[in-house]
Scaffold this active site. Structure first.
Site, PDB file in Angstrom:
ATOM      1  N   GLY A  15       0.325  -0.873   0.215  1.00  0.00           N
ATOM      2  CA  GLY A  15      -0.274  -0.289   0.032  1.00  0.00           C
ATOM      3  C   GLY A  15       0.799   1.225  -0.395  1.00  0.00           C
ATOM      4  N   LEU A 110      -1.597  -3.278   9.803  1.00  0.00           N
ATOM      5  CA  LEU A 110      -2.310  -2.284  10.851  1.00  0.00           C
ATOM      6  C   LEU A 110      -3.245  -2.128  10.562  1.00  0.00           C
ATOM      7  CD1 LEU A 110       0.262   1.010   8.382  1.00  0.00           C
ATOM      8  CD2 LEU A 110      -0.678   1.280  10.803  1.00  0.00           C
ATOM      9  N   TYR A 141     -15.906  -3.289   8.061  1.00  0.00           N
ATOM     10  CA  TYR A 141     -14.040  -3.114   8.406  1.00  0.00           C
ATOM     11  C   TYR A 141     -13.159  -3.920   9.094  1.00  0.00           C
ATOM     12  CZ  TYR A 141     -10.358  -0.422   6.950  1.00  0.00           C
ATOM     13  OH  TYR A 141      -8.452   0.431   6.779  1.00  0.00           O
ATOM     14  N   HIS A 184     -12.036  12.056   5.735  1.00  0.00           N
ATOM     15  CA  HIS A 184     -12.306  12.381   6.472  1.00  0.00           C
ATOM     16  C   HIS A 184     -12.538  13.861   7.355  1.00  0.00           C
ATOM     17  CE1 HIS A 184     -10.154   8.519   6.474  1.00  0.00           C
ATOM     18  NE2 HIS A 184     -11.525   7.741   6.838  1.00  0.00           N
ATOM     19  N   TRP A 207     -21.023  20.717   9.922  1.00  0.00           N
ATOM     20  CA  TRP A 207     -22.029  19.822  10.319  1.00  0.00           C
ATOM     21  C   TRP A 207     -22.121  19.778  12.365  1.00  0.00           C
ATOM     22  CZ3 TRP A 207     -24.039  16.537   7.018  1.00  0.00           C
ATOM     23  CH2 TRP A 207     -24.940  15.140   7.679  1.00  0.00           C
TER      24      TRP A 207
HETATM   25  N1  LIG Z   1      -5.892   7.304   7.497  1.00  0.00           N
HETATM   26  C1  LIG Z   1      -6.567   7.199   8.780  1.00  0.00           C
HETATM   27  O1  LIG Z   1      -7.364   8.358   8.711  1.00  0.00           O
HETATM   28  C2  LIG Z   1      -6.577   6.095   8.853  1.00  0.00           C
HETATM   29  C3  LIG Z   1      -6.535   5.628  10.349  1.00  0.00           C
HETATM   30  C4  LIG Z   1      -6.665   4.566  10.832  1.00  0.00           C
HETATM   31  C5  LIG Z   1      -5.981   3.778  10.279  1.00  0.00           C
HETATM   32  N2  LIG Z   1      -5.669   4.306   9.464  1.00  0.00           N
HETATM   33  C6  LIG Z   1      -4.921   2.825   8.546  1.00  0.00           C
HETATM   34  O2  LIG Z   1      -3.658   2.505   7.888  1.00  0.00           O
HETATM   35  C7  LIG Z   1      -3.904   1.644   6.811  1.00  0.00           C
HETATM   36  C8  LIG Z   1      -3.712   2.785   5.178  1.00  0.00           C
HETATM   37  O3  LIG Z   1      -4.610   3.576   5.571  1.00  0.00           O
HETATM   38  P1  LIG Z   1      -4.402   4.735   4.081  1.00  0.00           P
HETATM   39  O4  LIG Z   1      -5.013   6.123   5.092  1.00  0.00           O
HETATM   40  O5  LIG Z   1      -2.725   4.872   3.730  1.00  0.00           O
HETATM   41  O6  LIG Z   1      -5.191   4.186   3.239  1.00  0.00           O
HETATM   42  P2  LIG Z   1      -4.969   4.572   1.649  1.00  0.00           P
HETATM   43  O7  LIG Z   1      -4.251   6.087   1.525  1.00  0.00           O
HETATM   44  O8  LIG Z   1      -6.853   4.535   0.938  1.00  0.00           O
HETATM   45  O9  LIG Z   1      -3.931   3.632   0.984  1.00  0.00           O
HETATM   46  C9  LIG Z   1      -4.220   2.180   0.754  1.00  0.00           C
HETATM   47  C10 LIG Z   1      -3.526   1.518   0.063  1.00  0.00           C
HETATM   48  O10 LIG Z   1      -3.559  -0.024  -0.146  1.00  0.00           O
HETATM   49  C11 LIG Z   1      -3.623  -0.692  -1.563  1.00  0.00           C
HETATM   50  N3  LIG Z   1      -4.728  -1.071  -1.599  1.00  0.00           N
HETATM   51  C12 LIG Z   1      -6.454  -1.733  -1.742  1.00  0.00           C
HETATM   52  N4  LIG Z   1      -6.840  -2.458  -2.286  1.00  0.00           N
HETATM   53  C13 LIG Z   1      -5.125  -2.725  -2.614  1.00  0.00           C
HETATM   54  C14 LIG Z   1      -4.811  -4.362  -3.129  1.00  0.00           C
HETATM   55  N5  LIG Z   1      -6.256  -5.331  -3.070  1.00  0.00           N
HETATM   56  N6  LIG Z   1      -4.399  -5.022  -3.432  1.00  0.00           N
HETATM   57  C15 LIG Z   1      -3.088  -4.104  -2.796  1.00  0.00           C
HETATM   58  N7  LIG Z   1      -3.183  -2.969  -2.991  1.00  0.00           N
HETATM   59  C16 LIG Z   1      -4.126  -2.534  -1.868  1.00  0.00           C
HETATM   60  C17 LIG Z   1      -3.528   0.794  -2.563  1.00  0.00           C
HETATM   61  O11 LIG Z   1      -3.090   0.438  -3.362  1.00  0.00           O
HETATM   62  P3  LIG Z   1      -4.082   1.560  -5.240  1.00  0.00           P
HETATM   63  O12 LIG Z   1      -3.273   2.549  -4.826  1.00  0.00           O
HETATM   64  O13 LIG Z   1      -2.244   1.116  -5.498  1.00  0.00           O
HETATM   65  O14 LIG Z   1      -4.604   1.235  -5.366  1.00  0.00           O
HETATM   66  C18 LIG Z   1      -3.582   1.966  -1.715  1.00  0.00           C
HETATM   67  O15 LIG Z   1      -2.376   2.401  -1.869  1.00  0.00           O
HETATM   68  C19 LIG Z   1      -5.500   1.287   7.224  1.00  0.00           C
HETATM   69  O16 LIG Z   1      -5.528  -0.214   6.932  1.00  0.00           O
HETATM   70  C20 LIG Z   1      -6.124   1.632   7.737  1.00  0.00           C
HETATM   71  O17 LIG Z   1      -7.186   1.426   8.276  1.00  0.00           O
HETATM   72  C21 LIG Z   1      -5.815   4.973   8.760  1.00  0.00           C
END
Ligand SMILES: NC(=O)c1ccc[n+]([C@@H]2O[C@H](COP(=O)([O-])OP(=O)(O)OC[C@H]3O[C@@H](n4cnc5c(N)ncnc54)[C@H](OP(=O)(O)O)[C@@H]3O)[C@@H](O)[C@H]2O)c1
Length: 320
Positions: A15, A110, A141, A184, A207
């Site tokens: 990711g 994560l 999720y 978000h 909101w």
């Molecule tokens: N953002 C937040 O506020 C937040 C808060 C708490 C926890 N987290 C956790 O942190 C982690 C990452 O979150 P993020 O915010 O960085 O998410 P993100 O920006 O949406 O990135 C997710 C990544 O996962 C990859 N991905 C999705 N489906 C896939 C698949 N089938 N095979 C391979 N790669 C795949 C995507 O790749 P492509 O770009 O190549 O499509 C993307 O780069 C998650 O587990 C999330 O729950 C995030």
């Protein structure tokens, strides 16, 4: 924190194009001994267990930071619970299994604090996991994330694999998603106040009452926590990552307005639902291992706004 002594050479950041994965790659780039392995979803769909197994067999990473996930807001989670559960569970199981079979020395999975029960006592401690029902709007999720963290725990317990997990609070920072409906609260406010400033709007209405309290962690602090956890000999099976400091949504809106230079009025709309009054993580366990967040919200907002402007002018602002 220096990453010079990072103990693993070939590190697969799953990711890497996402907000978290990109922050981890930025941090690891400062460590001369680390060779980061990356694959986009188009190159390697981690829900495909055969493709995941082949990748791990061929590339033989020493360590994995698993930041790949199908992520979305309430609307997406509510509309597609099948995909949110099955895609996330499939990619976690396929990657954890393949990592074990190819003798990966360390795997950090994560999740997020949405794994905890809806009515968990505040601040939320790690041991409140599975003590009562989940929040329904992101149940699918959260269930998939619980599968991932439990599978890591079971591999460690049953086979002695050093697989463990981190549960970050709400994140913000470079590369966030600024979709007008799906983003978000923090990036949504940043975009709205920026647009209100550029359009000279006299007021911005947020909101709800503005009283719910939320916690925000800069994604670069999370990356440092991940690297820190991967250096520890006996890390917790799963651990909260946050600041343990919360702000009200109104206070956040005021900080964002100041950051973007918006001088109009900020109004609330109490006819809209507020959600949980408070959501805060207890980070005693992580702090006990010597980690502390370093980026104050006010400073983090400034650099995040800089990143927003840079991406917007380059035409690469993320809004999906
Ligand atoms: N953002 C937040 O506020 C937040 C808060 C708490 C926890 N987290 C956790 O942190 C982690 C990452 O979150 P993020 O915010 O960085 O998410 P993100 O920006 O949406 O990135 C997710 C990544 O996962 C990859 N991905 C999705 N489906 C896939 C698949 N089938 N095979 C391979 N790669 C795949 C995507 O790749 P492509 O770009 O190549 O499509 C993307 O780069 C998650 O587990 C999330 O729950 C995030």
């Amino acid at each position: 924190m220096s990453t010079n002594a990072f103990p693993y050479k070939r590190v697969f950041v799953a990711g890497h194009n996402g907000m978290v994965g990109a922050a981890v790659c930025r941090l690891l780039a400062s460590s001369p001994n680390v060779e980061t392995l990356t694959r986009s979803r188009n190159e390697l769909d981690l829900t495909d267990e055969y493709a995941a197994a082949a990748f791990f067999r061929e590339e033989k990473p020493d360590a994995v930071i698993f930041a790949a996930a199908k992520v979305g807001g309430i609307v997406a989670n509510n509309s597609y619970p099948v995909e949110f559960l099955s895609d996330n569970a499939k990619m976690a199981i396929a990657s954890i299994q393949a990592a074990y079979e190819s003798k990966v020395k360390r795997f950090l999975f994560l999740g997020s604090t949405c794994i905890y029960p809806r009515m968990a006592p505040q601040p939320i401690q790690e041991d409140s996991l599975l003590t009562s029902a989940l929040e329904l709007t992101n149940e699918a999720y959260a269930l998939a994330k619980i599968v991932g963290l439990k599978l890591c725990q079971y591999y460690r317990q049953q086979y002695g694999a050093m697989f463990h997990s981190a549960m970050p609070t709400n994140l913000y920072g470079p590369g966030d998603n600024y979709h007008p409906d799906h983003s978000h609260v923090l990036p949504a406010l940043l975009r709205r106040f920026h647009e209100a400033k550029t359009s000279d709007l006299p007021s911005v209405t947020i909101w709800g009452t503005g009283t719910p309290r939320r916690e925000f962690l800069h994604v670069d602090d999370l990356a440092k926590a991940i690297v820190h956890l991967m250096r520890i000999d006996n890390p917790p099976d799963w651990v909260n990552v946050g600041t343990s400091i919360d702000v009200s949504i109104l206070e956040l809106a005021q900080m964002v307005a100041k950051t973007v230079g918006y001088e109009g009025r900020i109004l609330t709309d109490p006819t809209k639902p507020d959600g949980t009054p408070r959501k805060l993580t207890d980070t005693t366990l992580l702090k006990g291992t010597g980690w502390r967040p370093t980026i104050e919200l006010e400073d983090g907002l400034k650099t995040t706004y800089g990143d927003f402007l840079a991406r917007q002018s380059a035409g690469v602002l993320r809004a999906v």
